[in-house]
Design a protein around this motif. Sequence first.
Motif, PDB file in Angstrom:
ATOM      1  N   ARG A   5      -7.001  -5.406   0.105  1.00 16.70           N
ATOM      2  CA  ARG A   5      -6.427  -5.309  -1.255  1.00 16.70           C
ATOM      3  C   ARG A   5      -5.849  -3.921  -1.514  1.00 16.70           C
ATOM      4  O   ARG A   5      -4.759  -3.788  -2.062  1.00 16.70           O
ATOM      5  CB  ARG A   5      -7.499  -5.632  -2.288  1.00 16.70           C
ATOM      6  N   ILE A   6      -6.576  -2.876  -1.106  1.00 11.56           N
ATOM      7  CA  ILE A   6      -6.090  -1.506  -1.283  1.00 11.56           C
ATOM      8  C   ILE A   6      -4.795  -1.303  -0.497  1.00 11.56           C
ATOM      9  O   ILE A   6      -3.812  -0.768  -1.016  1.00 11.56           O
ATOM     10  CB  ILE A   6      -7.164  -0.487  -0.854  1.00 11.56           C
ATOM     11  N   GLU A   7      -4.778  -1.755   0.762  1.00 11.88           N
ATOM     12  CA  GLU A   7      -3.572  -1.620   1.583  1.00 11.88           C
ATOM     13  C   GLU A   7      -2.403  -2.357   0.959  1.00 11.88           C
ATOM     14  O   GLU A   7      -1.275  -1.857   0.941  1.00 11.88           O
ATOM     15  CB  GLU A   7      -3.839  -2.147   2.997  1.00 11.88           C
ATOM     16  N   SER A   8      -2.648  -3.536   0.424  1.00 11.23           N
ATOM     17  CA  SER A   8      -1.592  -4.342  -0.188  1.00 11.23           C
ATOM     18  C   SER A   8      -1.026  -3.670  -1.438  1.00 11.23           C
ATOM     19  O   SER A   8       0.194  -3.606  -1.618  1.00 11.23           O
ATOM     20  CB  SER A   8      -2.141  -5.727  -0.532  1.00 11.23           C
ATOM     21  N   VAL A   9      -1.902  -3.173  -2.295  1.00 12.11           N
ATOM     22  CA  VAL A   9      -1.447  -2.530  -3.535  1.00 12.11           C
ATOM     23  C   VAL A   9      -0.657  -1.265  -3.230  1.00 12.11           C
ATOM     24  O   VAL A   9       0.421  -1.048  -3.792  1.00 12.11           O
ATOM     25  CB  VAL A   9      -2.644  -2.227  -4.468  1.00 12.11           C
ATOM     26  N   VAL A  10      -1.167  -0.426  -2.324  1.00 12.41           N
ATOM     27  CA  VAL A  10      -0.468   0.812  -1.988  1.00 12.41           C
ATOM     28  C   VAL A  10       0.849   0.502  -1.285  1.00 12.41           C
ATOM     29  O   VAL A  10       1.883   1.090  -1.599  1.00 12.41           O
ATOM     30  CB  VAL A  10      -1.353   1.744  -1.129  1.00 12.41           C
ATOM     31  N   SER A  11       0.845  -0.442  -0.354  1.00 14.78           N
ATOM     32  CA  SER A  11       2.084  -0.812   0.348  1.00 14.78           C
ATOM     33  C   SER A  11       3.122  -1.336  -0.635  1.00 14.78           C
ATOM     34  O   SER A  11       4.298  -0.971  -0.563  1.00 14.78           O
ATOM     35  CB  SER A  11       1.803  -1.871   1.413  1.00 14.78           C
TER      36      SER A  11
END
Length: 179
Positions: free
Chosen positions: A38-44
């Motif tokens: 989720r963190i990777e998705s939001v930042v990406s």
Amino acid sequence: MKAKSKLVLSVLGGCTAALLLAAVIFVNAININSYRPRIESVVSGSAGLEFKINGNMGLSLFPFGVSAKDIRVFNKGDEIISMKDLNLGAKLLPLLMKKQLIVTRCEIVKPTVTIVKDAGGKYNFQGTEKKSQVGGPGAAFSLKDFRLSDGMIVYLDRKTGGRSEERRVGKECRSRWSP
């Protein structure tokens, strides 16, 4: 009178110890690594770049913060930023009460920024468009503490074949250019 003071102090001490124990249990019970996708998705999504956390993530309560190891940022498959460690501090109450992330501290250890200019004159970071995150989590920054250590910038010119490295280790700065 002294017996009442001792009782009040004992109750306050017991409550404080219980709160500290609850905080330690809370931090150890949460597996922040399970939030990695989720963190990777939001930042990406917000950066328009591919953001990957390859190492472990950690959570601390005193002071409140999140840490991550081995972070990589890509644009169209080419790595443009890497860092050994990223440590962020944040305010806990706004996060819990308003679901608002307020970052107060940032420490980046051993970052490497790679800038590549291709034969056509285009840079590897060009073409990145910030995507709108309607309803996504916002972040407010009031950085009182920003630390950057052991950083390096690498510049490659594919047209001329030139290469330049700028390294910052502590207070020492070294630069190297090779045609």
